[in-house]
Write an enzyme that holds these catalytic residues in place. Sequence first.
Site, PDB file in Angstrom:
ATOM      1  N   PRO A 144      -4.094  -0.017 -20.220  1.00 47.83           N
ATOM      2  CA  PRO A 144      -4.054   1.230 -19.445  1.00 47.83           C
ATOM      3  C   PRO A 144      -4.569   1.086 -18.023  1.00 47.83           C
ATOM      4  O   PRO A 144      -4.172   1.849 -17.140  1.00 47.83           O
ATOM      5  CB  PRO A 144      -4.950   2.160 -20.261  1.00 47.83           C
ATOM      6  CG  PRO A 144      -4.877   1.639 -21.646  1.00 47.83           C
ATOM      7  CD  PRO A 144      -4.799   0.155 -21.501  1.00 47.83           C
TER       8      PRO A 144
ATOM      9  N   GLY B 213       6.257 -11.708 -37.480  1.00 47.23           N
ATOM     10  CA  GLY B 213       6.007 -12.609 -38.583  1.00 47.23           C
ATOM     11  C   GLY B 213       4.586 -12.696 -39.067  1.00 47.23           C
ATOM     12  O   GLY B 213       4.363 -12.952 -40.228  1.00 47.23           O
TER      13      GLY B 213
ATOM     14  N   GLU C  69     -10.794 -12.443 -26.532  1.00 49.13           N
ATOM     15  CA  GLU C  69      -9.971 -13.379 -25.774  1.00 49.13           C
ATOM     16  C   GLU C  69     -10.802 -14.125 -24.735  1.00 49.13           C
ATOM     17  O   GLU C  69     -10.701 -15.352 -24.594  1.00 49.13           O
ATOM     18  CB  GLU C  69      -8.833 -12.628 -25.079  1.00 49.13           C
ATOM     19  CG  GLU C  69      -7.792 -12.064 -26.019  1.00 49.13           C
ATOM     20  CD  GLU C  69      -6.836 -11.101 -25.339  1.00 49.13           C
ATOM     21  OE1 GLU C  69      -6.012 -10.509 -26.048  1.00 49.13           O
ATOM     22  OE2 GLU C  69      -6.907 -10.941 -24.105  1.00 49.13           O
TER      23      GLU C  69
END
Length: 550
Positions: free
Chosen positions: A37, A68, A102
């Site tokens: 955002p 997957g 991350e």
Amino acid sequence: MQREMESSAAASSSSALPQSVALPAGDYEVFMSFRGPDVRNKFASHLYTSLARAKIRTFRDEEELQKGEGIAPSLVRAIPDSKIYIPILSEQYASSKWCLTELAQMVECWKQGKGHIILPIFYFVDPRDVRKQQGSYQQAFEQHAQKHSPQTVIEWKEALREVGQMKGWHVTESCSEGTIVDEVLSKVESHLMSMYTLVTDELVGIDTPVEEVMELLDLGSSDEKVIVGIHGMGGLGKTTLSKAVYNKICSKFDRCCYLEDVREALAKSDGAVSLLNRIISTILKADHQVKSVSEGINMIKERVSKHKLLLVLDDIDDKFEFDKILGKLSDFSAESRFIFTTRYKRALNFIPECKFYEPEEMSRHLSLQLFCKHAFGMNNPPEEDAEICGEFVEVAAGLPLALKVIGSLLFHRGREFWEEKLKEYRGIVSTTENVLQERLKISYKDLSHNEKQIFLDIACFFIGDEKDLPYYMWSECDFYPESGIDTLIHRSLMKLEKNNRFWMHDHIRDLGRAIVKKEDVRHPYNRSRIWSTDDALDMLRNRQANIYVK
């Protein structure tokens, strides 16, 4: 569709991603991490578009992913497989546990010292707030402390502290975002260029020739363009030298292009146009298809020549004329540099203002070292083998390619085999039309039937191709390609490059094709393999094919 976060108000991390996705390992060069955002349709979108236009594979959004599996395993693979990390640290970046996860993994990969690079962008947030978790970052961690383990929170804070200390870009109201995007792109290209160095053979004794070529290139001068022509007999190491120079200086240029087998490319009916398309597409980092030489020269003048350019063309001949392929030398930037390699010194006479460089044959000491690397896996021979090694070095006559192929043939072989091969090499007298090719042919003759078929197929058809389709064909023919290719690699007759494409030295390629041509010198359609388009069309038009053509 966005991922659900720890609260209904929280948004996605690096991008909007579906619940079930799979990321192919190794597909990306750059990993962008951002809170959607805040920047998805602003800075992140502009940066991603610029990277994509430059043909840089960048992880960003759901269109890059395949269905997957869960997102976490995919990201676990994507981050270490990428080479450059670009976290866009915005006001609410720390509110996302995905972004922090991350970032922590990026820092962990960076600390491992395997060449990963972090290029942080502080988007309307003070780097001190990131480093010390102040302001909105402090508020975010007050929430995280209630939901996550103390160890996880500590890891996230440490990652922010590390990245907050790194040199990056601070985007503020007074900045031009377009300028910063350009700067980031330039930095990414520079880092990737230094990472993608060309694969070279064992660089025994290469330092002095590299320095001598660099002296001729005169990189410190921006007053005039410089062209260096490296010439000499086959197998002397011209390609290895040009790659070593390219690797050492490519990061100093805005755009770089290294092309092999130019002589073979120009021999084809559309050779000049094809070569121009390869040069233009490589330098502009986009697919371009000019339809004529004049159109290509004009595009080079208008769009290519303005860059500070390094262009290396390997293995040219007298069919290559600078003006008729690249246009006028005066059109190029004064900081540009050109390197051409050739077996034919006369080919350089067609190149304006060319400085000539001829590598010397390897000294006996360096020849022995290179031979031993391939014959024994070490720099010096065992004491009991010193004499016979010296005799093989003498046979190779200071040619790196011959030293490498002969040494590889003798690796892990007994004394009787060595003596037998030495006698065979000595039987190649100096009056032979192509002494080097005859020396190389001894290694071919020592291959099994299946290995010879694979070798000839690669030499005639598959150089530069991926291995998968030929493997299927050879398997169906019961040629056992895994063991066959392994033997060819260990004999230094070919290589598999990083992208699993076949590579073969041009002299070894010429050897393979010469063997096939000798099956019938006058009539190509009586040979086992036809690789020339003209020969193939002639055979089909005249219905001259027979049982020999495979």
